[in-house]
Write an enzyme that holds these catalytic residues in place. Structure first.
Site, mmCIF file in Angstrom:
data_model
loop_
_atom_site.group_PDB
_atom_site.id
_atom_site.type_symbol
_atom_site.label_atom_id
_atom_site.label_comp_id
_atom_site.label_asym_id
_atom_site.label_seq_id
_atom_site.Cartn_x
_atom_site.Cartn_y
_atom_site.Cartn_z
ATOM 1 N N HIS A 191 -17.040 35.772 33.920
ATOM 2 C CA HIS A 191 -15.691 36.040 33.420
ATOM 3 C C HIS A 191 -15.690 37.123 32.330
ATOM 4 O O HIS A 191 -16.708 37.369 31.677
ATOM 5 C CB HIS A 191 -15.083 34.748 32.843
ATOM 6 C CG HIS A 191 -15.875 34.208 31.692
ATOM 7 N ND1 HIS A 191 -15.735 34.671 30.395
ATOM 8 C CD2 HIS A 191 -16.843 33.269 31.651
ATOM 9 C CE1 HIS A 191 -16.569 34.033 29.602
ATOM 10 N NE2 HIS A 191 -17.269 33.173 30.344
ATOM 11 N N ARG B 33 -10.805 30.917 32.278
ATOM 12 C CA ARG B 33 -11.355 32.268 32.077
ATOM 13 C C ARG B 33 -11.982 32.821 33.363
ATOM 14 O O ARG B 33 -11.921 34.019 33.619
ATOM 15 C CB ARG B 33 -12.333 32.295 30.892
ATOM 16 C CG ARG B 33 -13.517 31.323 30.945
ATOM 17 C CD ARG B 33 -14.159 31.237 29.553
ATOM 18 N NE ARG B 33 -15.418 30.519 29.470
ATOM 19 C CZ ARG B 33 -15.527 29.202 29.277
ATOM 20 N NH1 ARG B 33 -14.451 28.451 29.208
ATOM 21 N NH2 ARG B 33 -16.729 28.643 29.157
ATOM 22 N N GLU C 89 -19.205 26.393 33.143
ATOM 23 C CA GLU C 89 -20.253 26.723 32.171
ATOM 24 C C GLU C 89 -21.055 25.454 31.878
ATOM 25 O O GLU C 89 -20.538 24.331 32.064
ATOM 26 C CB GLU C 89 -19.596 27.265 30.887
ATOM 27 C CG GLU C 89 -20.551 27.670 29.770
ATOM 28 C CD GLU C 89 -21.614 28.683 30.217
ATOM 29 O OE1 GLU C 89 -22.523 28.277 30.988
ATOM 30 O OE2 GLU C 89 -21.551 29.849 29.796
ATOM 31 N N HIS D 196 -19.729 31.588 35.108
ATOM 32 C CA HIS D 196 -20.085 31.674 33.687
ATOM 33 C C HIS D 196 -21.537 32.086 33.484
ATOM 34 O O HIS D 196 -22.340 32.000 34.419
ATOM 35 C CB HIS D 196 -19.847 30.308 33.054
ATOM 36 C CG HIS D 196 -18.450 29.848 33.256
ATOM 37 N ND1 HIS D 196 -17.466 30.012 32.323
ATOM 38 C CD2 HIS D 196 -17.856 29.270 34.339
ATOM 39 C CE1 HIS D 196 -16.317 29.548 32.818
ATOM 40 N NE2 HIS D 196 -16.527 29.097 34.026
HETATM 41 O O1 3PG Z 1 -20.527 28.813 26.486
HETATM 42 C C1 3PG Z 1 -20.727 29.814 25.776
HETATM 43 O O2 3PG Z 1 -20.676 29.790 24.539
HETATM 44 C C2 3PG Z 1 -21.027 31.141 26.416
HETATM 45 O O3 3PG Z 1 -20.204 31.338 27.472
HETATM 46 C C3 3PG Z 1 -22.454 31.241 26.856
HETATM 47 O O4 3PG Z 1 -23.176 31.017 25.771
HETATM 48 P P1 3PG Z 1 -24.725 31.345 25.595
HETATM 49 O O5 3PG Z 1 -24.908 32.822 25.587
HETATM 50 O O6 3PG Z 1 -25.020 30.711 24.262
HETATM 51 O O7 3PG Z 1 -25.458 30.649 26.695
#
Ligand code: 3PG
Length: 322
Positions: free
Chosen positions: A77, A126, A180, A250
């Protein structure tokens, strides 16, 4: 005639010799395969079954003997409002920023000549916004429609009754398995402040290691178990049947899918970083995925030269618009 009773879903039904008859196809699909009530205990199957009925024909496919070639686009996203604030987001459902909207539109331009028959997104806004905004740029000019199969009533109330309209549509399947990773007690915390409090190394371990869970959250391995299982069970069969698929999801659900596609080790995946709004292209052929990087733009020749099929598809879209 309701949309999910009209056409046989590819990959679910072996049509008998006389099955080319549309009427017979209708009866078979409605009785055995695409009747929403038949699938009331399995909304995932109902969703995909219904979607297959929405757009049954791959927009363009080339078969080489018994093998079919199809394209897979993966896209993280665009920037979300919590990416902007540098907060751990995980399964919290926040929208895109203005910049995220622009990234999604730009991504759409980059894939505007790559065929898309079906879209899978996570259940989070998102990812859905990104997929929808990207499709506004596509030269095929088909309309993405979110499938609603959360209840029998939702399925019935969202039927489409025109076959012409169905042919001009792209089914969008939303599913939590592509969400995610669940970031547990880090959700909503600022990433920089968390690193100051727990130490950079600890936070890096929570964010990038393969099997270490953040407090009360999912490790990448746990995220992979649900995302890749879903991919194998529901997305791969669509590619096998010649459908061109886009997946909007994600950073971590896609990292786990890429780990599977590129056969990465748990060590290699720790270095894999995905930027927001950058589409990645894979070609699926003979049961194998080959990574083709990221299409740069609609005028760039490179990516379309990868396969004959992509070049022909691009030419067809150009002819249609002139
Ligand atoms: O969920 C989150 O904060 C981001 O989309 C991905 O986070 P990360 O780079 O800490 O894995």
């Amino acid at each position: 005639m309701a949309a999910n009773f009209i056409l046989q879903p590819a990959g679910f039904l072996d049509v008998p010799p006389f099955g080319s008859s549309r009427i017979f196809g209708k009866l078979i699909s409605s009785r055995f395969f695409c009747n929403a009530s038949h699938h009331k205990f399995n909304p995932v199957i109902a969703s995909i079954c219904n979607a297959s009925a929405v757009d049954p024909t791959p927009s363009h496919s080339i078969s080489h003997g018994s093998s079919t070639e199809s394209t897979l686009i993966l896209i993280r996203h665009g920037e979300s409002m919590w990416n902007e604030k540098n907060l751990f987001t995980g399964c919290c459902d926040v929208p895109l920023t203005r910049r995220g909207v622009e990234e999604a539109i730009e991504a759409g331009k980059r894939i505007s000549y790559i065929p898309v028959d079906m879209i899978f997104t996570s259940g989070l806004i998102r990812a859905k916004m990104t997929a929808m905004l990207a499709m506004t740029q596509h030269h095929q000019k088909k309309v993405p429609i979110i499938m609603h199969n959360e209840s029998e009533q939702a399925t019935t109330w969202s039927q489409v009754y025109s076959e012409t309209t169905i042919k001009q549509s792209i089914p969008v399947i939303t599913t939590w398995q592509l969400n995610e990773r669940m970031y547990g007690e880090l959700q909503g915390l600022n990433k920089k402040e968390t690193a100051e409090r727990y130490g950079k190394e600890q936070v890096h371990e929570w964010r990038r290691s393969y099997d270490i869970q953040p407090p009360k959250g999912e490790s990448l391995e746990m995220c992979l178990r649900r995302a890749v299982t879903y991919f194998k069970e529901f997305i791969e069969p669509q590619l096998q049947s010649g459908k061109h698929v886009m997946v909007a999801a994600h950073a971590n659900s896609l990292r786990s899918i890429i780990m599977y596609l590129d056969k990465m080790t748990s060590q290699e995946v720790t270095n894999l970083e995905l930027s927001t709004g950058i589409p990645l292209l894979y070609i699926y052929k003979d049961g194998r995925f080959s990574s083709r990087g990221s299409p740069v733009g609609p005028t760039e020749a490179g990516v379309y030269a990868y396969t004959e099929s992509l070049a022909v598809y691009r030419q067809q879209l150009d002819e249609m618009s002139h």
